[in-house]
Design a protein around this motif. Structure first.
Motif, PDB file in Angstrom:
ATOM      1  N   CYS A 124       3.391  26.684 -36.779  1.00  9.63           N
ATOM      2  CA  CYS A 124       3.719  25.297 -36.455  1.00  9.63           C
ATOM      3  C   CYS A 124       4.988  24.864 -37.207  1.00  9.63           C
ATOM      4  CB  CYS A 124       2.557  24.378 -36.790  1.00  9.63           C
ATOM      5  SG  CYS A 124       2.277  24.120 -38.540  1.00  9.63           S
ATOM      6  N   ARG A 125       5.523  23.745 -36.812  1.00 11.00           N
ATOM      7  CA  ARG A 125       6.773  23.258 -37.383  1.00 11.00           C
ATOM      8  C   ARG A 125       6.676  23.072 -38.899  1.00 11.00           C
ATOM      9  NH1 ARG A 125       9.373  18.612 -33.851  1.00 11.00           N
ATOM     10  NH2 ARG A 125       7.160  18.124 -33.872  1.00 11.00           N
ATOM     11  N   ALA A 126       5.559  22.501 -39.327  1.00  8.06           N
ATOM     12  CA  ALA A 126       5.381  22.238 -40.765  1.00  8.06           C
ATOM     13  C   ALA A 126       5.419  23.548 -41.560  1.00  8.06           C
ATOM     14  CB  ALA A 126       4.062  21.511 -41.002  1.00  8.06           C
ATOM     15  N   CYS A 127       4.737  24.573 -41.049  1.00 10.52           N
ATOM     16  CA  CYS A 127       4.697  25.838 -41.782  1.00 10.52           C
ATOM     17  C   CYS A 127       6.047  26.547 -41.735  1.00 10.52           C
ATOM     18  CB  CYS A 127       3.595  26.739 -41.230  1.00 10.52           C
ATOM     19  SG  CYS A 127       1.935  26.195 -41.726  1.00 10.52           S
ATOM     20  N   LEU A 128       6.763  26.399 -40.630  1.00  9.00           N
ATOM     21  CA  LEU A 128       8.114  26.977 -40.549  1.00  9.00           C
ATOM     22  C   LEU A 128       9.002  26.374 -41.630  1.00  9.00           C
ATOM     23  CD1 LEU A 128       8.947  27.202 -36.723  1.00  9.00           C
ATOM     24  CD2 LEU A 128       8.540  29.075 -38.326  1.00  9.00           C
ATOM     25  N   ALA A 129       8.909  25.045 -41.784  1.00  8.58           N
ATOM     26  CA  ALA A 129       9.723  24.358 -42.789  1.00  8.58           C
ATOM     27  C   ALA A 129       9.383  24.849 -44.190  1.00  8.58           C
ATOM     28  CB  ALA A 129       9.497  22.851 -42.684  1.00  8.58           C
ATOM     29  N   LYS A 130       8.105  24.989 -44.457  1.00 12.89           N
ATOM     30  CA  LYS A 130       7.657  25.478 -45.769  1.00 12.89           C
ATOM     31  C   LYS A 130       8.221  26.862 -46.053  1.00 12.89           C
ATOM     32  CE  LYS A 130       3.175  23.465 -45.921  1.00 12.89           C
ATOM     33  NZ  LYS A 130       1.876  23.866 -45.415  1.00 12.89           N
ATOM     34  N   GLN A 131       8.199  27.715 -45.032  1.00 20.89           N
ATOM     35  CA  GLN A 131       8.681  29.093 -45.222  1.00 20.89           C
ATOM     36  C   GLN A 131      10.168  29.118 -45.540  1.00 20.89           C
ATOM     37  OE1 GLN A 131       7.612  31.330 -41.749  1.00 20.89           O
ATOM     38  NE2 GLN A 131       5.408  31.123 -42.123  1.00 20.89           N
ATOM     39  N   GLU A 132      10.920  28.223 -44.899  1.00 19.76           N
ATOM     40  CA  GLU A 132      12.372  28.201 -45.110  1.00 19.76           C
ATOM     41  C   GLU A 132      12.724  27.750 -46.525  1.00 19.76           C
ATOM     42  OE1 GLU A 132      13.904  25.820 -41.960  1.00 19.76           O
ATOM     43  OE2 GLU A 132      13.440  27.372 -40.477  1.00 19.76           O
TER      44      GLU A 132
END
Lengths: 134, 134
Positions: A124-132
């Motif tokens: 999801c978008r939230a997890c993508l942001a966290k990974q970045e």
DNA sequence: AAGAAAATGAGAATTATTCTTATTTATTTG
DNA sequence: CAAATAAATAAGAATAATTCTCATTTTCTT
């Protein structure tokens, strides 16, 4: 015998909880969500009533997601997205429900098709942001 | 002798078993299927290797069906039918794989979509026949 | 208000799966 | 070929989500 609408407080609270959220909760999540309004509710009661509602068709099960059964108070057929990172489940109301495919499936399988489930998996978008940011 | 034995390792047997069947077996079903050729195989070994293959992407998991995880040695995306009566899982190769929907889903969800699963549920022909004769 | 039926809480039981450890088997190296 | 090292396995214990049991409480009927 004629019965007026029965009023079982905790049972009703469980159903209301499911109908009032879009997080597609597990039994434990329902239990947590109800802590404030019903701090004395037992986890067994949540499990028992979720099973009942499911058998009645009052709610639907989305099956086991990452080892835990998740539920949806919205029995209208619709598509779901599952985040493999945080296990969030989101509705994709914008997409065509695949119900129209049931007849086609029935012809191929030569059996009776009752329901179908279209589910997307990813991040999801939230997890993508966290990974970045990590 | 060592070289020949390499090809008969239990790990290989498990993968061959999965690739040689269309029943989409659970860990226990794999264990049963291997009883004849490898009567001394441990259930733990089956679980361990199925997890390994799944992590490698060598096989795919169909998720928990009626409480038990089922596997598919065919990693090509395709549609499945699940019998709610006998828990049989069948391929529906004739139907379009819904991979083309992934992009559409990604746009709606604003995340990264990796895979999807289209699954039909109902009663298979064999179970329908049983019900009629009962 | 009393008796019957249904719902609930607490924790034990169940069960698919994972983990631990000792042992066996395969691979590398001298 | 043999010793040393690495990987795989068997057996059973541990884990965790879910279900079950049963005594108690709540609700419904009369």
């Amino acid at each position: 015998m004629e019965h007026a609408a029965k009023h079982f407080r905790k049972r009703d609270a469980i159903l209301s909880c499911l109908r009032g959220t879009t997080i597609h909760p597990s039994a434990e999540m329902v239990h947590d969500l109800l802590q404030e309004s019903h701090p004395d509710i037992s986890l067994a009661t949540v499990y028992r009533n979720l099973s009942l509602f499911k058998a009645q068709g009052t709610i639907q099960s989305l099956g086991m997601i990452h080892g835990i059964e998740r539920f949806d108070g919205n029995t209208n057929p619709h598509v779901h997205f599952v985040c493999n990172c945080c296990s969030a489940i989101m509705d994709l109301h914008q997409m065509d429900a695949p119900q129209r495919l049931c007849n086609e499936a029935a012809q191929h399988i030569g059996g009776q098709v009752d329901s179908c489930q279209l589910m997307f998996f990813g991040t999801c978008r939230a997890c993508l942001a966290k990974q970045e940011s990590a």
